[in-house]
Design a protein around this motif. Structure first.
Motif, short mmCIF file in Angstrom:
data_model
loop_
_atom_site.label_atom_id
_atom_site.label_comp_id
_atom_site.label_asym_id
_atom_site.label_seq_id
_atom_site.Cartn_x
_atom_site.Cartn_y
_atom_site.Cartn_z
N LEU A 729 0.83 -1.21 0.00
CA LEU A 729 0.00 0.00 0.00
C LEU A 729 0.87 1.26 0.00
CD1 LEU A 729 -2.93 1.02 0.14
CD2 LEU A 729 -2.77 0.90 2.63
N ALA A 730 1.94 1.24 0.77
CA ALA A 730 2.86 2.38 0.78
C ALA A 730 3.55 2.52 -0.57
CB ALA A 730 3.88 2.21 1.90
N ASN A 731 3.89 1.40 -1.18
CA ASN A 731 4.54 1.42 -2.49
C ASN A 731 3.60 1.95 -3.56
OD1 ASN A 731 5.27 -0.69 -5.10
ND2 ASN A 731 6.93 0.53 -4.23
N ALA A 732 2.31 1.64 -3.44
CA ALA A 732 1.34 2.04 -4.45
C ALA A 732 0.93 3.50 -4.32
CB ALA A 732 0.10 1.15 -4.36
N THR A 733 0.91 4.03 -3.10
CA THR A 733 0.34 5.36 -2.87
C THR A 733 1.34 6.39 -2.35
OG1 THR A 733 -0.27 4.86 -0.58
CG2 THR A 733 -1.86 4.26 -2.30
N GLY A 734 2.48 5.91 -1.85
CA GLY A 734 3.43 6.84 -1.23
C GLY A 734 3.04 7.22 0.17
N LYS A 735 1.95 6.66 0.68
CA LYS A 735 1.49 6.94 2.05
C LYS A 735 1.43 5.63 2.83
CE LYS A 735 0.39 11.32 1.32
NZ LYS A 735 -0.17 12.37 2.13
N ARG A 736 1.81 5.69 4.10
CA ARG A 736 1.81 4.48 4.92
C ARG A 736 0.70 4.54 5.96
NH1 ARG A 736 4.71 0.13 5.78
NH2 ARG A 736 6.27 0.79 4.23
N LEU A 737 0.00 3.41 6.10
CA LEU A 737 -1.02 3.29 7.14
C LEU A 737 -0.41 2.59 8.34
CD1 LEU A 737 -2.85 3.92 4.64
CD2 LEU A 737 -4.61 2.55 5.80
N TYR A 738 -0.61 3.15 9.51
CA TYR A 738 -0.03 2.62 10.74
C TYR A 738 -1.06 1.96 11.65
CZ TYR A 738 4.01 5.45 9.41
OH TYR A 738 5.08 5.98 8.73
N ASN A 739 -2.34 2.25 11.40
CA ASN A 739 -3.40 1.72 12.25
C ASN A 739 -4.24 0.71 11.47
OD1 ASN A 739 -2.55 3.44 14.30
ND2 ASN A 739 -4.00 5.05 13.69
N LEU A 740 -4.47 -0.44 12.07
CA LEU A 740 -5.32 -1.46 11.48
C LEU A 740 -6.76 -1.21 11.90
CD1 LEU A 740 -2.99 -4.50 12.28
CD2 LEU A 740 -3.45 -3.58 10.00
N PRO A 741 -7.75 -1.63 11.06
CA PRO A 741 -7.58 -2.23 9.73
C PRO A 741 -7.49 -1.17 8.65
CG PRO A 741 -9.89 -2.23 10.33
CD PRO A 741 -9.16 -1.65 11.51
N PHE A 742 -7.12 -1.61 7.44
CA PHE A 742 -7.02 -0.70 6.30
C PHE A 742 -8.37 -0.62 5.59
CE2 PHE A 742 -2.33 -2.21 5.81
CZ PHE A 742 -2.00 -1.55 6.99
N SER A 743 -9.35 -0.11 6.28
CA SER A 743 -10.69 0.01 5.73
C SER A 743 -10.69 1.05 4.62
CB SER A 743 -11.67 0.44 6.81
OG SER A 743 -11.32 1.73 7.30
N PRO A 744 -11.65 0.99 3.69
CA PRO A 744 -11.72 2.01 2.64
C PRO A 744 -11.73 3.43 3.20
CG PRO A 744 -13.15 0.19 2.09
CD PRO A 744 -12.64 -0.08 3.48
N ALA A 745 -12.45 3.65 4.29
CA ALA A 745 -12.53 4.99 4.87
C ALA A 745 -11.16 5.44 5.38
CB ALA A 745 -13.54 5.01 6.01
N ARG A 746 -10.42 4.52 6.02
CA ARG A 746 -9.11 4.87 6.54
C ARG A 746 -8.11 5.10 5.40
NH1 ARG A 746 -7.90 1.52 11.44
NH2 ARG A 746 -8.90 3.30 12.46
N VAL A 747 -8.21 4.29 4.34
CA VAL A 747 -7.32 4.48 3.19
C VAL A 747 -7.58 5.85 2.57
CG1 VAL A 747 -6.76 3.68 0.87
CG2 VAL A 747 -7.04 2.02 2.73
N LYS A 748 -8.84 6.19 2.36
CA LYS A 748 -9.18 7.49 1.76
C LYS A 748 -8.69 8.64 2.64
CE LYS A 748 -13.18 8.20 -0.06
NZ LYS A 748 -14.64 8.29 -0.24
N ALA A 749 -8.87 8.51 3.94
CA ALA A 749 -8.44 9.57 4.84
C ALA A 749 -6.93 9.75 4.80
CB ALA A 749 -8.90 9.26 6.27
#
Length: 753
Positions: A729-749
């Motif tokens: 996900l970080a490779n695809a977007t340049g942004k890293r998510l640190y909190n689970l889960p990677f819900s659509p809402a969290r990805v968009k935010a």
């Protein structure tokens, strides 16, 4: 499933009789501290004579007749204290025993966990079945084979070294043979195993490492009687429980006269806050349960924390601090220091089939058919709850449709036993409802982790600090306070006090120590004793969150060092088997660091489960829809080394299942609650991965090591999967998510959409 699977006999009475290789069996009471999954430390072992340690579970139950039985008709029975949970135990253990006994696997009668007739192997947990029980069975079978050969030698008048076992017979050089059943003698195997066994060479294998159809699958895919949910015993009553609406609710007075008058209702059972109804037919029980629910009045207390502030809640709730690992001590080196914080929420087992159990009080003996992962600990808890002698309670493992951790199975067993005590003489089946499973099962604990590390001028890690905050990861039975009915009944058995237990097997600290070569390291567990929600063992324990954190951070460090993520890991990896697994995965994936199209990324992760079980490396490719926040996974490639591969198909099945389960946790799963109640009561409020989100392709490559010790594999994929997805996900977007889960809402935010 129309009758109990085994006769109502003791192990000794079953084994008595002439013409059988075994006649007696004894089990020593011993602590159930296995896999770091009990809250109380094991009692110190009694002093024993020093000598070589017996392999696997033979160390706890050394008598050969505890594991192998051969009758006068040459039939073979093998006993294991482990349970079939869907991991293929009934097939792989047959293969192991058949290999050394020189009989076809299909001819073996395998009996799994039953407190009356099988060894006590504690819990079926931590990917230990083949590693411990399989090792014991293999060595016991090899020693039984040699005893049979020695006995046949005197009967055939042929030196033992000229005889061989073959297809259930002992064969001489001239072709003369004698069946196993013809050489059996009373008490022949009532001897302790030896530390060394004459095991077959891998180049002579007929069954180990070969594909065999799983024996438990046909009934499951054809709708046959496969689970405890399918049991139908003569005269069986159906029961339903009425749970409180929240954890700390108290039942007020209730008039049950109208419920008792309903069609088919046999009894309403109330014991403190425990409330249940039993009826002749299942739907009658459901109707009565619903009516009873409407009548029940509860007093509730708002005592749950703010779920939006879980990191702070965990940190301020720390009650104790323990050192998991410490090395070096120079934390001042390095030219640059980086840090990150990761968060895992409370997560469910969310078993597709709600928990179920059957209990029968007959002639003073309580028999319970249960999908517990530990029949002996469950028996102990139920006996304490009912105030019955231990030898008057029997627990028989019966498969349930959902598990891998401490879900509601043990509680359902306690429910059934408590209700059956009030209705002696009639079997009672308790089936939980969907909302009861979601609201009342023990959850996988939330975890907060913080990691910091420094790189030197060459891009190598020179120091590493890792801190984790977590509850205990086990509240399994062993006492009545671990059972819901035990807590709810008027006697009010309190839950066991949670204690921090740092062991090589791990608990919340499982896989908190990176396998990489780092000169200065400190890993601390900030133990949270106060549990705002009910927690216990969920597949992998702390390994899922710890590997997610460590492997996500390794990618961050690789980026800072300007290195390819795989090459960065290899730069810090000395273990040759780990390097081989990593190389196998990236070669099969065709890994590269070349740029990918917008919205597409690749990720990699590695771990050795518990740092002493199976090695697993995984690479995946994902597509991210930035407008919706949805993640699609075109392909995943993994490689696994679990020592000698007994059942390759099972290894692939378990690895594939672990990957898919981890994807579900990582993309969807999170328990939600307000200040009083759990809000995740069904599949809409607790979504899981659907068939439409399964990876396009999922390839598992087995790195076999014939002749090497078995390494637990069933839980090896959970951590690497979550981290590989985070890295992709970080490779695809340049942004890293640190909190689970990677819900659509969290990805968009995170992407700012």
């Amino acid at each position: 499933m129309n009758a109990p699977r085994f006769p109502n006999v003791t192990r000794r009475s079953l084994l008595l009789g002439t013409g059988a290789l075994v006649v007696s069996f004894s089990l020593k009471d011993h602590a159930f501290a296995q896999e770091g999954e009990l809250n109380v430390p094991a009692k110190p072992p009694e002093p024993v004579a020093t000598g070589p340690k017996l392999p696997g579970s033979l160390a706890d139950t050394p008598s050969l007749d505890a594991w192998i039985r051969i009758d006068a008709d040459s039939s073979v029975t093998v006993y294991t204290g482990k349970a079939e949970l869907g991991q293929g135990t009934k097939t792989s253990l047959r293969q192991i025993a058949a290999e050394e006994l020189e009989v076809p696997p299909a001819s073996i009668n395998l009996i799994t966990a039953d407190t009356a007739i099988t060894p006590d192997e504690g819990f079926t947990a931590g990917s230990q079945t083949v590693q411990n029980s399989g090792t014991a069975i293999r060595n016991a079978a090899a020693q039984v084979r040699e005893i049979l050969i020695q006995q046949a030698s005197s009967k055939l008048q042929v030196p033992a070294d000229q005889l061989k076992a073959q297809n259930g017979r002992i064969v001489g050089p001239d072709g003369k043979s004698i069946g196993y059943g013809e050489v059996v003698m009373t008490d022949m195997l009532h001897v302790d195993a030896q530390p060394k066994s004459k095991l077959k060479s891998p180049d002579a294998y007929e069954y180990i490492g070969k594909p065999f159809a799983r024996v438990d699958i046909p009934a499951k895919v054809t709708g046959g009687p496969a689970y405890v949910q399918d049991m139908r015993l003569p005269g069986m009553l159906h029961a339903r429980v009425v749970r409180p609406p929240s954890w700390f609710a108290t039942l007020k007075d209730i008039d049950t006269a109208s419920i008792k008058a309903m069609p088919g209702v046999v009894a309403v059972i109330r014991d403190g806050n425990f409330l249940a109804v039993a009826a002749e037919k299942e739907f009658q029980a459901v109707q009565a349960m619903r009516a009873l629910t409407d009548l029940a009045e509860w007093e509730e207390t708002p005592r749950l924390p703010n779920e939006q502030d879980l990191p702070a809640v965990l940190q301020k709730s720390e009650s104790e601090q323990g050192v998991v690992a410490e090395a070096g001590g120079d934390f001042t080196g390095g030219i640059t220091t980086f840090s990150a914080q990761f968060m895992r929420p409370y997560q469910m087992h969310a078993s597709i089939g709600p928990s179920c159990s059957v209990a029968h009080l007959d002639n003073g003996t309580m028999t319970v058919w249960t999908h517990t992962q530990g029949v002996y600990p469950d028996r102990k808890a139920i006996a304490q709850m009912l105030g019955m002698p231990l030898d008057k309670v029997r627990c028989i493992h019966t498969e349930g449709s959902g598990c891998y951790g401490h879900n509601g199975a043990d509680d359902a067993a306690g429910d059934a036993a408590l209700i059956a005590r009030a209705l002696p003489g009639r079997p009672v089946k308790v089936q939980w409802m969907r909302d009861q499973e979601h609201l009342w099962e023990p959850y996988g604990p939330a975890m907060l982790t913080k990691v910091s590390a420094s790189l030197d001028v060459s891009g190598k890690i020179v120091n590493w600090k890792y801190d984790l905050w977590s509850n205990t990861h086990s509240a399994r039975p062993g006492s009545a306070g671990a059972l819901l009915p035990g807590q709810l009944m008027a006697s009010g058995f309190p839950p066991d006090k949670p204690v921090m237990n740092i062991t090589p097997l791990g608990n919340g600290d499982r896989n908190a120590i990176p396998l990489y070569s780092i000169p200065n390291m400190r890993v601390l567990w900030h133990f949270v004793a106060d549990m705002p929600v009910r927690v216990s063992s969920l597949r992998g324990l702390g390994a899922y969150a710890n590997v997610f954190s460590i492997e996500s951070f390794m990618d961050q460090l690789a980026k800072e060092a300007g290195a390819d993520p795989v090459e960065f890991r290899l730069k810090h990896m000395e273990d040759p088997r780990a390097r081989k697994v990593i190389a196998t995965a990236v070669e099969a994936f065709n890994w590269s660091s070349d740029p990918m199209p917008e919205g597409r990324g690749r990720g990699f992760a590695f771990a050795k489960y518990k740092n002493h079980a199976a090695y697993l490396a995984l690479a995946m490719e994902i597509d991210v829809d930035k407008e919706t926040g949805k993640i699609r996974i075109p392909r995943i490639v993994s490689a696994v080394d679990c020592g000698e591969a007994v059942a390759p198909d099972n290894i692939r099945n378990q690895t594939e299942g672990g990957i898919i389960q981890s994807l579900s946790w990582t993309m969807y799963e999170e328990v939600n609650f307000d200040n009083t109640r759990i809000m995740s009561s069904d599949w809409s409020t607790y979504p899981i991965l659907r068939f439409s989100a399964v990876p396009g392709t999922l390839d598992v490559h087995i790195v076999d090591n014939p002749g090497s010790p078995y390494l637990g594999v069933a839980e090896a994929a959970q951590g690497p999967t979550s981290a590989a997805l985070a890295n992709a996900l970080a490779n695809a977007t340049g942004k890293r998510l640190y909190n689970l889960p990677f819900s659509p809402a969290r990805v968009k935010a995170t992407l700012g959409v």
